[in-house]
Design an enzyme around this catalytic site. Structure first.
Site, PDB file in Angstrom:
ATOM      1  N   LYS A   2      14.048 100.098   4.110  1.00 46.59           N
ATOM      2  CA  LYS A   2      14.237 101.478   4.583  1.00 46.59           C
ATOM      3  C   LYS A   2      15.705 101.743   4.919  1.00 46.59           C
ATOM      4  O   LYS A   2      16.278 102.736   4.485  1.00 46.59           O
ATOM      5  CB  LYS A   2      13.378 101.709   5.835  1.00 46.59           C
ATOM      6  CG  LYS A   2      13.717 102.979   6.575  1.00 46.59           C
ATOM      7  CD  LYS A   2      12.834 103.213   7.775  1.00 46.59           C
ATOM      8  CE  LYS A   2      13.324 102.604   9.071  1.00 46.59           C
ATOM      9  NZ  LYS A   2      14.496 103.295   9.672  1.00 46.59           N
ATOM     10  N   ASN A   3      16.295 100.839   5.706  1.00 45.95           N
ATOM     11  CA  ASN A   3      17.630 101.119   6.207  1.00 45.95           C
ATOM     12  C   ASN A   3      18.716 100.930   5.155  1.00 45.95           C
ATOM     13  O   ASN A   3      19.886 101.215   5.410  1.00 45.95           O
ATOM     14  CB  ASN A   3      17.911 100.296   7.464  1.00 45.95           C
ATOM     15  CG  ASN A   3      17.068 100.795   8.625  1.00 45.95           C
ATOM     16  OD1 ASN A   3      16.462 101.867   8.540  1.00 45.95           O
ATOM     17  ND2 ASN A   3      17.006 100.023   9.694  1.00 45.95           N
ATOM     18  N   ARG A   8      17.433 110.802  12.492  1.00 49.90           N
ATOM     19  CA  ARG A   8      18.840 110.632  12.879  1.00 49.90           C
ATOM     20  C   ARG A   8      19.707 110.074  11.760  1.00 49.90           C
ATOM     21  O   ARG A   8      20.891 110.351  11.682  1.00 49.90           O
ATOM     22  CB  ARG A   8      18.934 109.652  14.042  1.00 49.90           C
ATOM     23  CG  ARG A   8      18.540 110.178  15.365  1.00 49.90           C
ATOM     24  CD  ARG A   8      18.824 109.108  16.397  1.00 49.90           C
ATOM     25  NE  ARG A   8      20.225 108.745  16.359  1.00 49.90           N
ATOM     26  CZ  ARG A   8      21.152 109.278  17.138  1.00 49.90           C
ATOM     27  NH1 ARG A   8      20.819 110.153  18.032  1.00 49.90           N
ATOM     28  NH2 ARG A   8      22.409 108.897  17.024  1.00 49.90           N
ATOM     29  N   ASP A  17      16.594 110.330  21.358  1.00 48.11           N
ATOM     30  CA  ASP A  17      15.297 109.853  20.905  1.00 48.11           C
ATOM     31  C   ASP A  17      14.788 108.797  21.860  1.00 48.11           C
ATOM     32  O   ASP A  17      15.353 108.606  22.941  1.00 48.11           O
ATOM     33  CB  ASP A  17      15.358 109.334  19.459  1.00 48.11           C
ATOM     34  CG  ASP A  17      16.367 108.229  19.302  1.00 48.11           C
ATOM     35  OD1 ASP A  17      16.670 107.578  20.314  1.00 48.11           O
ATOM     36  OD2 ASP A  17      16.847 108.021  18.185  1.00 48.11           O
ATOM     37  N   ASP A  70      15.630  95.495  16.046  1.00 53.56           N
ATOM     38  CA  ASP A  70      14.367  95.941  15.431  1.00 53.56           C
ATOM     39  C   ASP A  70      13.286  94.865  15.459  1.00 53.56           C
ATOM     40  O   ASP A  70      12.115  95.159  15.325  1.00 53.56           O
ATOM     41  CB  ASP A  70      14.613  96.353  13.972  1.00 53.56           C
ATOM     42  CG  ASP A  70      15.642  97.443  13.891  1.00 53.56           C
ATOM     43  OD1 ASP A  70      15.318  98.580  14.226  1.00 53.56           O
ATOM     44  OD2 ASP A  70      16.793  97.132  13.523  1.00 53.56           O
TER      45      ASP A  70
HETATM   46  N1  EPU Z   1      26.598 103.735  19.165  1.00 52.88           N
HETATM   47  C1  EPU Z   1      27.507 104.469  19.883  1.00 52.88           C
HETATM   48  N2  EPU Z   1      28.283 105.378  19.226  1.00 52.88           N
HETATM   49  C2  EPU Z   1      28.187 105.562  17.878  1.00 52.88           C
HETATM   50  C3  EPU Z   1      27.262 104.795  17.134  1.00 52.88           C
HETATM   51  C4  EPU Z   1      26.466 103.899  17.821  1.00 52.88           C
HETATM   52  O1  EPU Z   1      27.615 104.333  21.092  1.00 52.88           O
HETATM   53  O2  EPU Z   1      28.939 106.395  17.332  1.00 52.88           O
HETATM   54  C5  EPU Z   1      25.735 102.759  19.859  1.00 52.88           C
HETATM   55  C6  EPU Z   1      24.285 103.166  19.812  1.00 52.88           C
HETATM   56  O3  EPU Z   1      23.956 104.083  20.811  1.00 52.88           O
HETATM   57  C7  EPU Z   1      23.572 101.845  19.963  1.00 52.88           C
HETATM   58  C8  EPU Z   1      24.494 100.861  19.254  1.00 52.88           C
HETATM   59  O4  EPU Z   1      25.775 101.509  19.180  1.00 52.88           O
HETATM   60  O5  EPU Z   1      23.481 101.480  21.310  1.00 52.88           O
HETATM   61  C9  EPU Z   1      24.033 100.441  17.855  1.00 52.88           C
HETATM   62  O6  EPU Z   1      23.894 101.552  17.010  1.00 52.88           O
HETATM   63  P1  EPU Z   1      24.104 101.507  15.428  1.00 52.88           P
HETATM   64  O7  EPU Z   1      25.038 102.598  15.082  1.00 52.88           O
HETATM   65  O8  EPU Z   1      24.431 100.125  14.988  1.00 52.88           O
HETATM   66  O9  EPU Z   1      22.646 101.864  14.921  1.00 52.88           O
HETATM   67  P2  EPU Z   1      22.205 102.946  13.875  1.00 52.88           P
HETATM   68  O10 EPU Z   1      23.084 102.957  12.700  1.00 52.88           O
HETATM   69  O11 EPU Z   1      21.965 104.246  14.590  1.00 52.88           O
HETATM   70  C10 EPU Z   1      20.648 101.319  12.542  1.00 52.88           C
HETATM   71  C11 EPU Z   1      19.214 101.286  12.110  1.00 52.88           C
HETATM   72  C12 EPU Z   1      18.305 101.032  13.296  1.00 52.88           C
HETATM   73  C13 EPU Z   1      18.717  99.744  13.954  1.00 52.88           C
HETATM   74  C14 EPU Z   1      20.215  99.779  14.326  1.00 52.88           C
HETATM   75  C15 EPU Z   1      20.745  98.486  14.902  1.00 52.88           C
HETATM   76  C16 EPU Z   1      19.137 102.834  10.261  1.00 52.88           C
HETATM   77  C17 EPU Z   1      18.620 104.115   9.717  1.00 52.88           C
HETATM   78  N3  EPU Z   1      18.842 102.566  11.510  1.00 52.88           N
HETATM   79  O12 EPU Z   1      20.769 102.409  13.463  1.00 52.88           O
HETATM   80  O13 EPU Z   1      16.992 100.896  12.762  1.00 52.88           O
HETATM   81  O14 EPU Z   1      17.942  99.557  15.107  1.00 52.88           O
HETATM   82  O15 EPU Z   1      20.985 100.083  13.144  1.00 52.88           O
HETATM   83  O16 EPU Z   1      20.589  97.438  14.019  1.00 52.88           O
HETATM   84  O17 EPU Z   1      19.775 102.062   9.548  1.00 52.88           O
HETATM   85  C18 EPU Z   1      14.673 101.366  12.549  1.00 52.88           C
HETATM   86  O18 EPU Z   1      14.718 100.955  11.405  1.00 52.88           O
HETATM   87  O19 EPU Z   1      13.597 101.660  13.104  1.00 52.88           O
HETATM   88  C19 EPU Z   1      15.909 101.559  13.293  1.00 52.88           C
HETATM   89  C20 EPU Z   1      15.968 102.287  14.392  1.00 52.88           C
END
Ligand code: EPU
Length: 411
Positions: free
Chosen positions: A17-18, A88, A112, A300
């Protein structure tokens, strides 16, 4: 869902998915026809398809597990509120739209169940490449006449910020270096896709990614990597129920830390020609776990690990280092008889030989799946409400579990 005996058999692991969501976003970088293979049949893919369609692209299924995406001229670089609010991950269209069209209008994502998830690092990285932003009426209006390569130092190896920066930098003028980049296998898959399109990228999968901007990219055909979180979910299922399964197509090299942890808990797991083979005794031993960015244990995996510990022998301490609010499903596990106490970002899990089936609510994708696998060792029937969350990220989850012998059905 009712408890049963050990799980046995073989189950195919779908595309990640990701990864696929980001590859779909990357198709905004160049006009023409793309084909993606190993695409999971999940709601998030449908929603990303809706987003591309709303911009003027044409997204059509092309046979079993494949998707055809046609990026036509006259694309509208805009991600509307209804779609961003639903998912998101839509925010990752901002980088490629800016790079290709010099502007992007993207709704501000809301909060969320994981607590606040800001996008400051995404914006900072794009700003360092020359973009400017205005926020009005709930939308971010981004502009950049031309992006220029720069050194980007991420405060935290954010997956989304790394992807947005990478997709912007491939068409920027000159060299971009992303330092403290996320190292997830999905980042390497995105880089492989972009490289195939004609981008020049080195170091994806390591903390430093170097991108040499090119003038133009071309549409391509690509096969999505297998979903390591789905594979982890089936490992958790067999860990809880006991048994022996093969996860067809799964990549052990994307899940080293988890495999090591499950080994510590008493499972035997090894790569084989078909994917990953796993054996679990009737009851696992507890262990302490702590989430970290890749190659650490993925956040995750955590709900799945908590479910495993809830039925294992002993006490395990779980520490969440990524998302502040990601413990909500614990109340649901406690309703199923689990002995779990939370304190800040720690949870102390005292394993019980058997949980107790109960009506519970799935708060998000992974936590929902964790409640289902926990029910494999819960006496009586467990009913998981809001199971639609699970369909966002799992391809035929119930069918796959049933094929391994689990007593589960969907309403
Ligand atoms: N963060 C910030 N500022 C930003 C970006 C992130 O403070 O500009 C913080 C977030 O709030 C969080 C941390 O950094 O505390 C990690 O966030 P990250 O950006 O790495 O996560 P993401 O890209 O939003 C993806 C996956 C998530 C997975 C996370 C961590 C996708 C669509 N989502 O999210 O997967 O938990 O990386 O590995 O790729 C899921 O599949 O159910 C899912 C939520």
């Amino acid at each position: 869902m009712r408890p049963g005996g050990p799980l046995e058999g073989s189950v195919p692991i779908s595309g990640a998915k990701n990864s696929v969501l980001k590859l779909m976003a990357a198709t905004t970088l160049a006009e023409g026809g793309y084909v993606l293979h190993n695409v999971p049949r999940i709601l998030d893919v449908d929603w990303m398809g809706d987003l591309l369609t709303s911009m003027g692209m044409v997204v059509t299924p092309a046979g079993e597990g494949s998707l055809h995406i046609d990026h036509r001229p006259d694309l509208r670089p805009e991600a509307p509120y209804e779609l961003v609010e639903r998912m998101r991950a839509s925010i990752v269209v901002m980088g490629p739209l800016l790079a290709r069209y010099g502007r992007a209008r993207v709704a501000m994502p809301g909060g969320d169940d994981f607590g606040p998830r800001p996008i400051d690092m995404h914006l900072r990285a794009l700003e360092d490449l020359g973009a400017t932003f205005e926020v009005a009426h709930g939308y971010i209006e981004a502009r950049a006449d031309h992006l220029v390569g720069a050194r980007l130092l991420l405060e935290f190896p954010s997956v989304g910020a790394t992807e947005n920066a990478l997709m912007a930098a491939v068409l920027a003028k000159g060299t971009t270096v992303i330092d403290n980049a996320a190292r997830e296998p999905e980042i390497a898959d995105l880089a492989a896709f972009l490289t195939r399109m004609g981008a020049q990228i080195e170091g994806a999968g390591s903390p430093t990614i170097t991108i040499e901007g090119v003038d133009e990219l071309n549409p391509v055909e690509h096969t999505v990597i297998p979903d390591r979180i789905e594979a982890a979910t089936f490992l958790a299922a067999v860990g809880i129920a006991g048994g022996e399964v093969t996860l067809q197509g799964a990549r052990a090299d994307h899940m080293d830390m988890l495999i090591q942890k499950l080994g510590e808990m008493g499972m035997r797991i090894s790569p084989d020609t078909d994917g990953i083979w796993a054996f679990a005794p009737r009851r696992l031993r507890s262990a302490d776990v702590s989430t970290l960015p890749y190659p650490g244990l993925a956040t995750d995996y955590k709900p799945l690990l908590v479910a495993l510990l809830a039925t294992a022998d002993g006490v395990g301490i779980v520490t969440e280092n990524l998302f502040s609010g990601r413990f909500r499903y614990i109340d649901e596990l406690v309703r199923m008889g689990a002995d779990i106490r939370t304190e800040g970002h720690h949870a102390v899990v005292r394993g019980r030989p058997l949980l107790s089936g109960a009506p519970v609510r799935a708060p998000d994708i992974r936590a929902g799946a964790a409640l289902v696998v926990a029910a494999l060792k819960a006496e009586g029937e467990t009913e998981v409400f809001d199971a639609h969350h699970i369909d966002r990220g799992y391809d035929r989850f119930v069918d796959k579990l049933r094929s391994l012998g689990a007593d589960v059905s969907s309403a």
